[in-house]
Enzyme design. Structure first.
Site, PDB file in Angstrom:
ATOM      1  N   SER A  33      -9.439   1.917   3.077  1.00 12.97           N
ATOM      2  CA  SER A  33      -8.619   2.720   2.173  1.00 12.97           C
ATOM      3  C   SER A  33      -7.667   1.884   1.310  1.00 12.97           C
ATOM      4  CB  SER A  33      -7.805   3.725   2.994  1.00 12.97           C
ATOM      5  OG  SER A  33      -6.922   3.083   3.897  1.00 12.97           O
ATOM      6  N   SER A  65      -9.639  -0.789   7.005  1.00 13.66           N
ATOM      7  CA  SER A  65      -9.023  -0.603   5.691  1.00 13.66           C
ATOM      8  C   SER A  65      -8.398  -1.852   5.101  1.00 13.66           C
ATOM      9  CB  SER A  65      -7.962   0.510   5.758  1.00 13.66           C
ATOM     10  OG  SER A  65      -8.583   1.758   5.916  1.00 13.66           O
ATOM     11  N   LYS A  96       0.827  -1.203   0.000  1.00 12.86           N
ATOM     12  CA  LYS A  96       0.000   0.000   0.000  1.00 12.86           C
ATOM     13  C   LYS A  96       0.862   1.254   0.000  1.00 12.86           C
ATOM     14  CE  LYS A  96      -3.922   1.900   2.625  1.00 12.86           C
ATOM     15  NZ  LYS A  96      -4.763   1.666   3.839  1.00 12.86           N
TER      16      LYS A  96
END
Length: 598
Positions: free
Chosen positions: A268, A292, A188
């Protein structure tokens, strides 16, 4: 044998008044398009309006929670440490970890074991896999950019190719490092990898010093994957600074939900969810402060593990942890075990004892599921239908006993969680660019972060009191029901539909954001581990393609392996019901062998 913990909150049942679940409808105005731009501009320049937004979000409400008085201690971090042997890592030799599923298995996703067999058989090399994969994920090739590339932000191509060549040479010489050697994975955008700027999904602005500082070290979880020979192929797209659960990003592009492209992939860790459901990589490393690493897997039909606080690495946060998302439970288990090895230089992380599966745990008891029925009833009907089917399977086929439980401060605690996350985000924004902390942010996040900057210290400490009560009550529940798994849907909604105008400037819908995190936030506030598994599919209200629905289990501090064992049983249920692959799924192995086209 009784479990031992450091920093344990003590087992104490919450006051009766705290256990009454009272839901309130939120009144945060949804904003998108030009109204969002105008509101953001006004708020960025008005302290009074920022305070108004803070009050309207009810972030001052938790300090008035019933039963909360000055005698309740406040707790800043949920840093409970399970004590015992800290290593070595559990072996990766169980049959189900190293054996690929049969070629005719319905809904088959490519696993770590598949890549291992591919290289062992000589049908393709790690270099051929990377050469097939890079054209799909590169963001630096202009008009030739693949439709899948939006799941990523950046790839250091020469470095990726070099690592693939080194892995190929190890396989050629019979010196491969193990099952992960040559397996591609992504990280990420907010998680440190040496040589990459951790953009957090923000627009890169070279006038801001932060964007001119590539990371000097790789975070421990990604480093341990690389040491096993896994190839980090790129940084993955995300919802900007992780401050919502859609994955909508008007700056870097919005990653695609391949089950139904008219819905967001969740956030996210949006790029991770998208890439996993598309089959681009079998493993992704993400972060989770409010779901997330669980909401994107729920929306994208894959698996995500939010570990115990500090389990994989320490962070300057009271909510966020780093962990794995994968396409299969076997891969989730492999990635978790590799990422969670003790780090000698991390004094918090290296104290956590080794998590043991039920077969090896001396404290293992009967299989129990905790069900908080008024809370679960908040889920939409189609989500409840999937959840109830999974619960029925677990109790009638797999031998679980369901017990009714109550949890404290489900309303006040969620508001406290949201305000804490936003306050920490505001602090990070100041650190990144002290002269103009809102400058790097998009319109939606300027509203959120500017409002959060007005959180008083007295309110922040009251959030810590709420946290303590929740943690102590959970500890009390685990005294009553050892090894209990708290079972909920992952999210109460079956996907977040994309609305016209969302992708131009972003969207801000605080009401739906709060609802989407209804079940996820407790694991972050308490520091407990939680796993999201696909439990079934439902019809969509727009677009083409059915939507996955996630089911989540939360366990006691240190219970990751118990949860992984439960997830494996959930995976068995999905196999019976019929796992579905999305229409946009890519056979990377076939591309590497030259047998299929994209």
């Amino acid at each position: 044998m009784a479990k031992k913990f450091a920093n344990h909150p003590g087992a104490k049942q919450a006051p009766a008044a705290a256990l009454v679940y009272h839901h309130e409808e939120d009144s945060n105005p949804p904003l998108r398009g030009w109204p969002l731009v105008i509101a953001s501009t006004l708020l960025s320049n008005s302290s009074a309006l920022q305070k108004l937004i803070w009050n309207n979000a009810k972030f001052g409400q938790p300090k008035y929670a019933p039963g909360l008085d000055h005698n309740v201690p406040w707790r800043i971090k949920p840093d409970v440490i399970p004590l015992g042997e800290t290593g070595p890592m559990l072996p990766l030799e169980e049959e189900y970890l190293i054996t690929p599923k049969s070629a005719d298995y319905k809904g088959r996703f490519t696993s770590i074991a598949d890549y291992h067999e591919l290289y062992k058989s000589g049908q393709a090399t790690p270099l051929q896999v990377v050469e097939a994969l890079l054209p799909l994920i590169r963001r630096d090739i202009g008009v030739k950019e693949s439709k899948y590339a939006v799941a990523f932000i950046e790839s250091n191509v020469e470095e990726v190719l070099q690592h693939a060549k080194e892995s190929t040479e190890r396989w050629k010489q019979g010196k491969q490092l193990g099952i992960l050697d040559g397996v591609p994975f992504g990280v990420k955008a907010d998680t440190e990898v040496k040589g990459y700027v951790s953009t957090m999904g923000m627009k890169v602005d070279k006038t801001v010093e932060y964007f001119n500082k590539p990371e000097e070290e790789t975070c421990w979880p990604a480093l341990k994957m690389q040491e096993q020979g896994a190839i980090m192929v790129g940084k993955m797209n995300q919802h900007e600074i992780g401050m919502d659960t859609t994955g909508c990003n008007p700056v870097t592009g919005t990653a695609t939900n391949w089950y139904n492209t008219s819905y967001f992939p969740g956030g996210s860790s949006a790029g991770a969810g998208s890439a996993l459901c598309a089959g681009l990589v079998p493993v992704a490393i993400g972060s989770d402060a409010g779901g997330s690493m669980r909401i994107p897997p729920a929306f994208c039909g894959v698996y995500g593990l939010k570990p115990t606080f500090n389990r994989t690495c320490s962070r300057s946060t009271s909510m966020c942890v780093i962990g794995p998302m994968t396409s299969t439970v076997a891969d989730l288990t492999i990635a978790y075990r590799v990422m969670s090895q003790p780090n000698p230089s991390d004094p918090a992380q290296n104290l956590l004892s080794l998590s043991l599966p039920p077969s090896l745990s001396p404290s293992s008891t009967k299989k129990t599921l905790g069900i908080c029925r008024p809370w679960i009833a908040r889920a939409d009907p189609e989500v409840l239908s999937v959840f109830n089917s999974c619960l029925d399977y677990l109790t009638t086929v797999k031998g679980y006993t369901a017990v009714d439980i109550t949890l404290p401060y489900l309303r006040e605690g969620q508001l406290a969680h949201a305000a804490t996350c936003l306050s920490e985000a505001a602090t990070e924004a100041f650190a990144r660019n002290p002269s103009d902390y809102l400058k790097p942010l998009n319109h939606a996040n300027r509203i959120l972060v500017s409002a959060a900057a007005h959180t008083p210290a007295t309110d922040y400490l009251s959030y810590g009191q709420i946290r303590h009560v929740i943690m102590a009550h959970l500890a009390w529940l685990w005294e009553q029901h050892p090894d209990m798994i708290v079972l909920t849907p992952t999210t109460p909604i079956a996907g977040w539909p994309i609305c016209e105008g969302d992708e131009a400037y972003g969207c801000s819908d605080g009401n739906l954001s709060i609802k989407n995190m209804t079940f996820a936030w407790v694991a972050n506030t308490s520091g407990c581990p939680a796993v999201s598994c696909p439990g079934g599919y439902v019809d969509a209200k727009q677009g083409e393609g059915r939507l996955p629905v996630g089911v989540m289990g939360m366990g006691e501090w240190g219970a990751e392996e118990l949860l992984l064992s439960w997830a494996r049983e959930m995976e068995g249920y999905l196999e019976v019901e019929g796992r579905m692959r999305p229409g946009g799924w890519v056979d990377v192995v076939g591309l590497a062998k030259g047998g299929v086209k994209e």
